[in-house]
Design an enzyme around this catalytic site. Structure first.
Site, short mmCIF file in Angstrom:
data_model
loop_
_atom_site.label_atom_id
_atom_site.label_comp_id
_atom_site.label_asym_id
_atom_site.label_seq_id
_atom_site.Cartn_x
_atom_site.Cartn_y
_atom_site.Cartn_z
N LYS A 1 3.50 -2.83 6.23
CA LYS A 1 2.75 -2.83 7.57
C LYS A 1 1.98 -3.94 6.92
O LYS A 1 0.64 -3.19 6.81
CB LYS A 1 2.73 -1.06 8.21
CG LYS A 1 1.64 -0.94 9.79
CD LYS A 1 0.27 -1.75 9.40
CE LYS A 1 0.17 -1.81 10.58
NZ LYS A 1 -1.70 -2.83 11.17
N GLU B 1 -6.99 2.14 -2.21
CA GLU B 1 -7.89 1.26 -2.24
C GLU B 1 -8.93 1.34 -1.78
O GLU B 1 -8.60 0.37 -0.76
CB GLU B 1 -7.56 -0.12 -3.10
CG GLU B 1 -8.98 -0.30 -3.64
CD GLU B 1 -8.96 -1.47 -3.34
OE1 GLU B 1 -10.56 -1.25 -2.63
OE2 GLU B 1 -8.48 -2.72 -2.63
N CYS C 1 -13.26 -6.01 -0.37
CA CYS C 1 -14.21 -4.65 -0.99
C CYS C 1 -14.91 -4.04 -2.24
O CYS C 1 -15.68 -3.36 -2.84
CB CYS C 1 -12.74 -3.96 -0.95
SG CYS C 1 -11.46 -4.50 -2.50
N GLU D 1 -20.92 0.32 4.04
CA GLU D 1 -20.66 -1.32 3.80
C GLU D 1 -20.85 -1.66 4.90
O GLU D 1 -19.69 -1.74 6.22
CB GLU D 1 -18.74 -0.51 2.84
CG GLU D 1 -17.90 -2.47 2.46
CD GLU D 1 -16.86 -1.60 2.59
OE1 GLU D 1 -16.66 -2.07 1.55
OE2 GLU D 1 -16.08 -1.09 2.81
#
Length: 488
Positions: free
Chosen positions: A175, A250, A284, A381
């Site tokens: 996906k 992750e 990330c 973040e």
């Protein structure tokens, strides 16, 4: 606009209900392709195809050596089509052609590495404490794997998942992010060309609630591997726990890039710029917290600003462009909102801080100083080209600030003191620590996070283990059966 149907059971097909959605070019802000909008029925069809391929047919009958040969052939095809695939990536996510081109030229190595590893998976003979028995272990594939990928490096992060999964003998249903689905569908063409049996690799496109959730909770899916936000990762982890599925995650990061007074400042400045402004900060592992030792703070900031001001924003397809657009409109607004939050919290704006004056979703490279560890800009973040500068005095201070985060994905340490390099690498709570460099990755080196940055590791020898399960086999070679009511 070109239409991209889904890829299920070895063939391209429209969504069951015939729906489509547009995908946008971040540089122009305009749609450039239509992608099939899948739903629960499409997920079920893909998962069942993957399950059939896993249990019967050519894939199930292949030796590990044959699987490895297919993976290496796929690697060759990716190498031949790297430039074309990179262009699709840039149109979808707006990252620089220079970066995506480098990623795609490197990408075949994942399929060569894990293709070579496929027939190196071994069980063991156990030297038992019991006579008359022979005991050995087998490593067996888990089954159907759901791979859910983000929009920032679509094909590279997909390869991190599917190369070890296929090498282990699993089948996969992918996906991709609804913002960057095209490249996964173009990759499906190469799976066809490489000769993978139907059902081994499937791509269901669409949105999280319509495709992602049904895929994660499908009873035939045995493992979910996900890269994305910690909020979504937490939900996926809870869903997988309810069905005892294997899971690897992750997730986000708020990585510290730590510069000591004895560092080579020019190298560290390059590392700081690379850590936050490369890929427009949409990684990330972005070094979004720059920790500077007090004695070098002012000199370092002067050098940093001088270099950052030269960053050229523009068309990501052009070789001279250094900073591209934000990938999605929603993320663009989020980045701008964090800039306002930082101002309101009392951080000092040194550079940027506003939209760039051009079409597309551009944000100027932005630097804040006088940032305190508890400010939101230092804790949350942003996922954009926004850098927070924090001061520290001692090594202990640096460690305390670096670890004062719910995240633990990456960290950088800049020093000429080898003892300090080893001490800091040991004390920092992060899955990867770079010393006198930043953003280096390899198919050979494990990658993953501590704390809220996720579970498990991708890449390297250990990655294939996460797609395998161990079976213990006991053979009676002559031991008496004994009392049936006691353990042997």
């Amino acid at each position: 606009m070109k239409q991209y149907p889904m890829f299920i059971d070895g063939a391209f097909d429209n969504a069951a209900d015939g729906r489509w959605f547009e995908t946008h070019n971040p540089y122009t802000g305009q749609p450039w392709a239509e992608v099939a909008r899948g739903g629960t029925a499409d997920v079920d069809r893909a998962v069942r195809a993957a399950d059939r391929a896993f249990r019967s047919g050519p894939w199930a009958e292949m030796t590990a050596t044959q699987r490895g040969a297919l993976l290496r052939k796929l690697g060759d095809l990716i190498a031949e089509n790297a430039d074309r695939l990179a262009e699709f990536e840039v149109q979808d996510n707006g990252k620089l052609l220079a970066e995506m081109g480098a990623q795609l030229k490197y990408l075949p190595q994942w399929f060569y590495y894990f293709g070579g590893l496929a027939d190196k998976v071994e069980g063991a003979v156990i030297p038992l404490d019991k006579k008359g028995y022979f005991n050995y272990t087998r490593k067996e594939p888990l089954g159907v794997v759901a791979a859910i990928t983000p929009w920032n490096s679509p094909l590279m992060l997909l390869a991190w998942k599917i190369a070890p999964a296929l090498a282990a003998g699993c089948t996969v249903v992918v996906k991709p992010s609804e913002f960057t689905s095209v490249s996964a569908l173009e990759l499906a063409v190469l799976f066809q060309d490489a000769g993978f049996p139907p059902g081994v690799f499937n791509v269901v496109t669409g949105f999280g609630g319509e495709v992602g959730s049904p895929l994660v909770t499908h009873p035939l899916v045995k493992k979910v591997t996900f890269t994305g936000s910690d909020a979504t990762g937490r939900v996926i982890n809870q869903q997988c726990a309810a069905q005892f599925k294997h899971v690897s995650l992750e997730l986000g990061g708020k990585s510290p890039n730590i510069v000591f007074e004895d560092a080579n400042l020019d190298d560290a400045v390059n590392g700081a710029v690379s850590g936050i402004f490369a890929a427009s900060g949409q990684t990330c592992i972005a070094g979004s917290r720059l920790l500077l030792q007090e004695d070098i703070h002012d000199a370092f900031v002067e050098k940093l600003l001088a270099l950052a001001k030269t960053a050229k924003l523009g068309n990501p397809m052009e070789a001279t462009t250094q900073v591209g657009p934000i990938t999605t409109a929603a993320q663009y607004e989020k980045v701008l909102s964090y800039i306002e939050i930082a101002k309101a919290e009392g951080a000092t704006l040194l550079l940027g801080g506003k939209p760039a004056s051009r079409s597309g979703w551009f944000v100027e490279p932005t630097i804040f100083s006088d940032v305190e560890p508890k400010m939101r800009i230092a804790q949350e973040e942003v996922f954009g080209p926004v850098l927070s500068i924090l001061k520290f005095r001692t090594e202990d201070d640096a460690v305390a600030i670096a670890n004062d985060s719910c995240y633990g994905l990456g960290a950088g340490v800049w020093t000429r003191d080898i003892g300090r390099a080893f001490r800091m690498s040991e004390r920092i709570q992060a899955g990867t620590v770079w010393v006198n460099t930043y953003r280096a990755v390899s198919f050979m080196s494990p990658f993953g996070g501590y704390k809220d940055s996720g579970l498990g590791r991708e890449n390297g020898l250990s990655a294939i283990e996460s797609y395998l399960q161990t079976k213990s086999v006991w053979v009676n070679t002559g031991a008496p059966t004994g009392n049936p009511f006691t353990i042997r």
